[in-house]
Scaffold this active site. Structure first.
Site, PDB file in Angstrom:
ATOM      1  N   ASP A 151       0.871  -1.161   0.000  1.00 20.71           N
ATOM      2  CA  ASP A 151       0.000   0.000   0.000  1.00 20.71           C
ATOM      3  C   ASP A 151       0.923   1.230   0.000  1.00 20.71           C
ATOM      4  O   ASP A 151       2.094   1.118   0.356  1.00 20.71           O
ATOM      5  CB  ASP A 151      -0.877  -0.030   1.265  1.00 20.71           C
ATOM      6  N   LEU A 152       0.419   2.361  -0.407  1.00 25.04           N
ATOM      7  CA  LEU A 152       1.252   3.578  -0.463  1.00 25.04           C
ATOM      8  C   LEU A 152       0.934   4.537   0.687  1.00 25.04           C
ATOM      9  O   LEU A 152       1.774   4.803   1.546  1.00 25.04           O
ATOM     10  CB  LEU A 152       1.023   4.279  -1.813  1.00 25.04           C
ATOM     11  N   ASP A 153      -0.326   5.032   0.668  1.00 25.77           N
ATOM     12  CA  ASP A 153      -0.714   6.059   1.635  1.00 25.77           C
ATOM     13  C   ASP A 153      -0.747   5.476   3.044  1.00 25.77           C
ATOM     14  O   ASP A 153      -1.529   4.571   3.330  1.00 25.77           O
ATOM     15  CB  ASP A 153      -2.104   6.610   1.290  1.00 25.77           C
ATOM     16  N   THR A 196       0.286  10.572   3.208  1.00 24.92           N
ATOM     17  CA  THR A 196      -0.512  11.490   2.379  1.00 24.92           C
ATOM     18  C   THR A 196      -1.907  11.709   2.957  1.00 24.92           C
ATOM     19  O   THR A 196      -2.632  12.570   2.467  1.00 24.92           O
ATOM     20  CB  THR A 196      -0.662  10.934   0.953  1.00 24.92           C
ATOM     21  N   SER A 234      -2.014   0.499  -4.608  1.00 27.89           N
ATOM     22  CA  SER A 234      -2.626   1.692  -4.003  1.00 27.89           C
ATOM     23  C   SER A 234      -3.903   2.050  -4.740  1.00 27.89           C
ATOM     24  O   SER A 234      -3.943   1.991  -5.967  1.00 27.89           O
ATOM     25  CB  SER A 234      -1.656   2.869  -4.093  1.00 27.89           C
ATOM     26  N   ALA A 235      -4.916   2.466  -3.971  1.00 33.13           N
ATOM     27  CA  ALA A 235      -6.187   2.884  -4.577  1.00 33.13           C
ATOM     28  C   ALA A 235      -6.065   4.256  -5.237  1.00 33.13           C
ATOM     29  O   ALA A 235      -6.985   4.719  -5.897  1.00 33.13           O
ATOM     30  CB  ALA A 235      -7.278   2.918  -3.514  1.00 33.13           C
ATOM     31  N   LEU A 286     -11.883   7.405   5.328  1.00 35.92           N
ATOM     32  CA  LEU A 286     -11.508   7.675   3.930  1.00 35.92           C
ATOM     33  C   LEU A 286     -10.241   6.920   3.527  1.00 35.92           C
ATOM     34  O   LEU A 286      -9.910   6.843   2.351  1.00 35.92           O
ATOM     35  CB  LEU A 286     -11.291   9.186   3.724  1.00 35.92           C
ATOM     36  N   LYS A 287      -9.547   6.356   4.508  1.00 33.32           N
ATOM     37  CA  LYS A 287      -8.274   5.687   4.219  1.00 33.32           C
ATOM     38  C   LYS A 287      -8.477   4.426   3.376  1.00 33.32           C
ATOM     39  O   LYS A 287      -9.262   3.556   3.747  1.00 33.32           O
ATOM     40  CB  LYS A 287      -7.531   5.362   5.521  1.00 33.32           C
ATOM     41  N   GLY A 288      -7.770   4.363   2.267  1.00 33.33           N
ATOM     42  CA  GLY A 288      -7.852   3.193   1.388  1.00 33.33           C
ATOM     43  C   GLY A 288      -9.067   3.189   0.481  1.00 33.33           C
ATOM     44  O   GLY A 288      -9.224   2.307  -0.355  1.00 33.33           O
ATOM     45  N   GLU A 337      -0.003  -3.109   4.770  1.00 33.42           N
ATOM     46  CA  GLU A 337      -1.149  -2.195   4.846  1.00 33.42           C
ATOM     47  C   GLU A 337      -1.239  -1.481   6.187  1.00 33.42           C
ATOM     48  O   GLU A 337      -0.827  -2.018   7.215  1.00 33.42           O
ATOM     49  CB  GLU A 337      -2.455  -2.992   4.671  1.00 33.42           C
ATOM     50  N   ASP A 338      -1.827  -0.285   6.169  1.00 30.96           N
ATOM     51  CA  ASP A 338      -2.097   0.443   7.420  1.00 30.96           C
ATOM     52  C   ASP A 338      -3.603   0.574   7.673  1.00 30.96           C
ATOM     53  O   ASP A 338      -4.001   1.144   8.677  1.00 30.96           O
ATOM     54  CB  ASP A 338      -1.502   1.858   7.368  1.00 30.96           C
ATOM     55  N   LYS A 389     -10.782  -1.852  -2.148  1.00 28.40           N
ATOM     56  CA  LYS A 389     -10.500  -2.565  -0.906  1.00 28.40           C
ATOM     57  C   LYS A 389     -11.751  -2.472  -0.033  1.00 28.40           C
ATOM     58  O   LYS A 389     -12.405  -1.437  -0.059  1.00 28.40           O
ATOM     59  CB  LYS A 389      -9.320  -1.903  -0.177  1.00 28.40           C
TER      60      LYS A 389
HETATM   61  C1  BG6 Z   1      -5.986   5.839  -1.112  1.00 26.98           C
HETATM   62  C2  BG6 Z   1      -6.194   6.796   0.043  1.00 26.98           C
HETATM   63  O1  BG6 Z   1      -4.676   5.403  -1.135  1.00 26.98           O
HETATM   64  O2  BG6 Z   1      -6.287   6.475  -2.344  1.00 26.98           O
HETATM   65  C3  BG6 Z   1      -7.612   7.350   0.008  1.00 26.98           C
HETATM   66  O3  BG6 Z   1      -5.966   6.125   1.267  1.00 26.98           O
HETATM   67  C4  BG6 Z   1      -7.881   7.980  -1.350  1.00 26.98           C
HETATM   68  O4  BG6 Z   1      -7.782   8.283   1.040  1.00 26.98           O
HETATM   69  C5  BG6 Z   1      -7.622   6.956  -2.453  1.00 26.98           C
HETATM   70  O5  BG6 Z   1      -9.225   8.444  -1.436  1.00 26.98           O
HETATM   71  C6  BG6 Z   1      -7.826   7.532  -3.856  1.00 26.98           C
HETATM   72  O6  BG6 Z   1      -6.826   8.500  -4.105  1.00 26.98           O
HETATM   73  P1  BG6 Z   1      -6.815   9.449  -5.360  1.00 26.98           P
HETATM   74  O7  BG6 Z   1      -5.434  10.050  -5.319  1.00 26.98           O
HETATM   75  O8  BG6 Z   1      -7.019   8.619  -6.587  1.00 26.98           O
HETATM   76  O9  BG6 Z   1      -7.910  10.457  -5.182  1.00 26.98           O
HETATM   77 MG    MG Z   2      -3.025   3.126   3.381  1.00 30.28          MG
END
Ligand code: BG6
Ligand code: MG
Length: 226
Positions: A11-13, A19, A119-120, A47-49, A174-175, A150
């Site tokens: 996972d990234l964020d 972020t 990452s999403a 909102l995470k993930g 993952e977090d 996810k």
């Molecule tokens: C995830 C974040 O990695 O990406 C979410 O944890 C975010 O908070 C999602 O909504 C989508 O990100 P983006 O950059 O495509 O708007």
């Molecule tokens: Mg994450």
């Protein structure tokens, strides 16, 4: 140590960089200015993930306005949030890599395991470039190609496919609770970064990124395989 691990999906964020604070800042402004909804850190956790559009839906639901806007209006709000978010992340530098991550990625590379990103975020390739971590990741899943977010396992399966790692031999990091669930539903070994109250289901848990330890992960993976 010899293990049967064939690859790592990240996972990234919240794992590689923080972020979440930028997503929060951008959503807080759009929610306040455009929707008349004041979000708080508890909403931010949800909102995470979660994808951009689903995040907007979570906020609208929190504000009791889930049916107040057309799809076109919702797309406009999401675009406004993303423009704001992009203006925040464009200042990111390698100094924004979370503690311990650079050493951990180096250790994985040295051990010969391929890595990919699950990452999403559609902004993930840009962030990886800003952090100068592109050399470590053989592939990045494009969230636009996914049919479900996810905790569905699809994103983790795609990430493993991209590095030709059989799911049962893949380790996911993952977090977020939805991420741990997705990794495990894919049949992979789940490494959690965070609190036991939240990520108690992970196969191995580290309190933060500074504590990530490849040897411990290899040992726990081998133990589970016994
Ligand atoms: C995830 C974040 O990695 O990406 C979410 O944890 C975010 O908070 C999602 O909504 C989508 O990100 P983006 O950059 O495509 O708007
Ligand atoms: Mg994450």
């Amino acid at each position: 140590m010899t293990t049967l691990i064939k690859g790592f999906v990240f996972d990234l964020d919240g794992v590689i960089t923080d972020t979440a604070r930028f997503h929060y800042q951008a959503w807080k402004k759009v929610a306040h200015d455009e929707l008349g909804i004041d979000i708080n850190p508890a909403v931010n956790e949800k909102l995470k993930g979660v994808s951009r559009m689903d995040s907007l839906n979570v906020i609208l639901k929190f504000g009791g306005k889930e049916n107040a806007y057309t799809d076109t209006e919702k797309r406009e709000f999401a675009t406004e949030k993303n423009d704001l978010y992009k203006s925040l992340i464009k200042q990111m530098t390698p100094a924004d890599i979370l503690p311990g991550i650079s050493n951990f990625l180096q250790a994985i590379t040295k051990a010969g395991y391929p890595m990919s990103l699950a990452s999403a975020s559609r902004n993930a390739p840009f962030i990886i470039e800003r952090l100068e971590l592109g050399e470590y990741f053989a592939a990045i899943v494009d969230p636009a190609t996914l049919s479900k977010g996810k905790p569905d396992p699809e994103i983790f399966e795609k990430a493993a496919d991209l590095i030709h790692s059989p799911y049962a031999d893949t380790v996911g990091l993952e977090d977020a609770v939805a991420g741990i669930e997705g990794i495990q539903r894919a049949g992979m070994f789940a490494v959690g970064v965070g609190k036991p109250e939240v990520l108690g289901k992970a196969d191995i848990l580290f309190p933060d990124t500074a504590h990530l330890d490849l040897a411990k992960i290899e040992a726990a993976f081998a133990e589970k395989r016994k």
